[in-house]
Design a protein around this motif. Structure first.
Motif, mmCIF file in Angstrom:
data_model
loop_
_atom_site.group_PDB
_atom_site.id
_atom_site.type_symbol
_atom_site.label_atom_id
_atom_site.label_comp_id
_atom_site.label_asym_id
_atom_site.label_seq_id
_atom_site.Cartn_x
_atom_site.Cartn_y
_atom_site.Cartn_z
ATOM 1 N N ARG A 129 -4.581 -0.135 9.881
ATOM 2 C CA ARG A 129 -3.674 0.434 10.877
ATOM 3 C C ARG A 129 -2.860 1.583 10.296
ATOM 4 N N THR A 130 -2.726 1.645 8.968
ATOM 5 C CA THR A 130 -1.927 2.684 8.335
ATOM 6 C C THR A 130 -2.751 3.901 7.941
ATOM 7 N N MET A 131 -4.054 3.882 8.199
ATOM 8 C CA MET A 131 -4.907 4.992 7.787
ATOM 9 C C MET A 131 -4.481 6.261 8.506
ATOM 10 N N THR A 132 -4.259 7.320 7.752
ATOM 11 C CA THR A 132 -3.770 8.562 8.335
ATOM 12 C C THR A 132 -4.265 9.750 7.531
ATOM 13 N N LYS A 133 -4.351 10.898 8.193
ATOM 14 C CA LYS A 133 -4.735 12.131 7.519
ATOM 15 C C LYS A 133 -3.489 12.842 7.004
ATOM 16 N N ARG A 134 -3.535 13.273 5.744
ATOM 17 C CA ARG A 134 -2.427 14.002 5.159
ATOM 18 C C ARG A 134 -2.574 15.490 5.430
#
Length: 219
Positions: A73-78
């Motif tokens: 759920r915390t996967m994000t693009k920087r």
């Protein structure tokens, strides 16, 4: 520098997390089969993901093992285009943030893990040396936050105290007279944390500080 209640989480919005490296199927943050996607992680960075339909039985087993330790759920693009994912209960990004507790002039810093981020809040009254107990991205975030608040160096010495008043995902740096029974100011800045502290908070600190906290938690 010398060493001597979490907020309610917001409901996450729907986000595109990436595409399967094999069939290009989209992976969304609210996908029902999200835990079954397999991510190739190197040094905390996601370098590729595969959907359940494209995985071999061995990769499917690997995905199940990762689902037990990684919080998808915390996967994000920087900003640099790389994708980050936090361990369960942990964080992948340190950011300057607001926290109402820092409005109290005796509170110099609040650190909180929330939705895969380490939120770090300071105020204009905070000690400008407070980046020193931290390391890596956390130190950089604290230094930037202190500079933005135009904080000035203080003279207080750090001490440490486990306290039941704080949640496991939060650490607060507070002046000693604010929590002392006799309200006497001894020139200390007390690092307060829960006896059930989330161990992922320790990764934000230098080894010396982390070891000191571990020793108190084990006592």
């Amino acid at each position: 520098m010398p060493v001597s209640k979490p907020r309610r989480k917001n409901q996450p919005s729907r986000r595109l997390l990436g595409h399967c490296a094999r069939c290009r199927r989209a992976c969304w943050s609210d996908s029902p089969d999200g835990p079954r996607w397999n991510a190739e992680v190197r040094a905390g960075q996601v370098v590729g993901i595969e959907c359940p339909d494209c995985q071999t039985p061995e990769e499917n087993m690997e995905a199940e093992l990762k689902a037990a330790t990684l919080d998808y759920r915390t996967m994000t693009k920087r900003a640099d285009g790389r994708t980050a994912i936090a361990p369960r209960g942990g964080w992948h990004t340190a950011v300057a943030a607001d926290h109402p507790i820092v409005e109290d002039k005796t509170v110099h810093l609040a650190a909180e893990i929330l939705d895969g981020r380490l939120n770090l809040a300071v105020g204009p009254h905070s000690d400008a040396r407070l980046h020193e107990p931290f390391t890596g991205a956390a130190a950089q975030a604290v230094r930037a936050a202190l500079a933005a608040k135009e904080a000035r160096p203080g003279t207080r010495t750090l001490t440490f105290a486990p306290m039941e008043d704080f949640g496991p995902d939060t650490i607060v740096f507070i002046e000693d007279q604010a929590i002392a029974d006799d309200a006497e100011d001894r020139g200390e800045l007390v690092v307060c944390f829960s006896p059930q502290m989330n161990p992922h908070l320790l990764t934000a600190f230098t080894p010396t500080i982390a070891d000191c906290i571990r020793g108190l938690l084990a006592a």
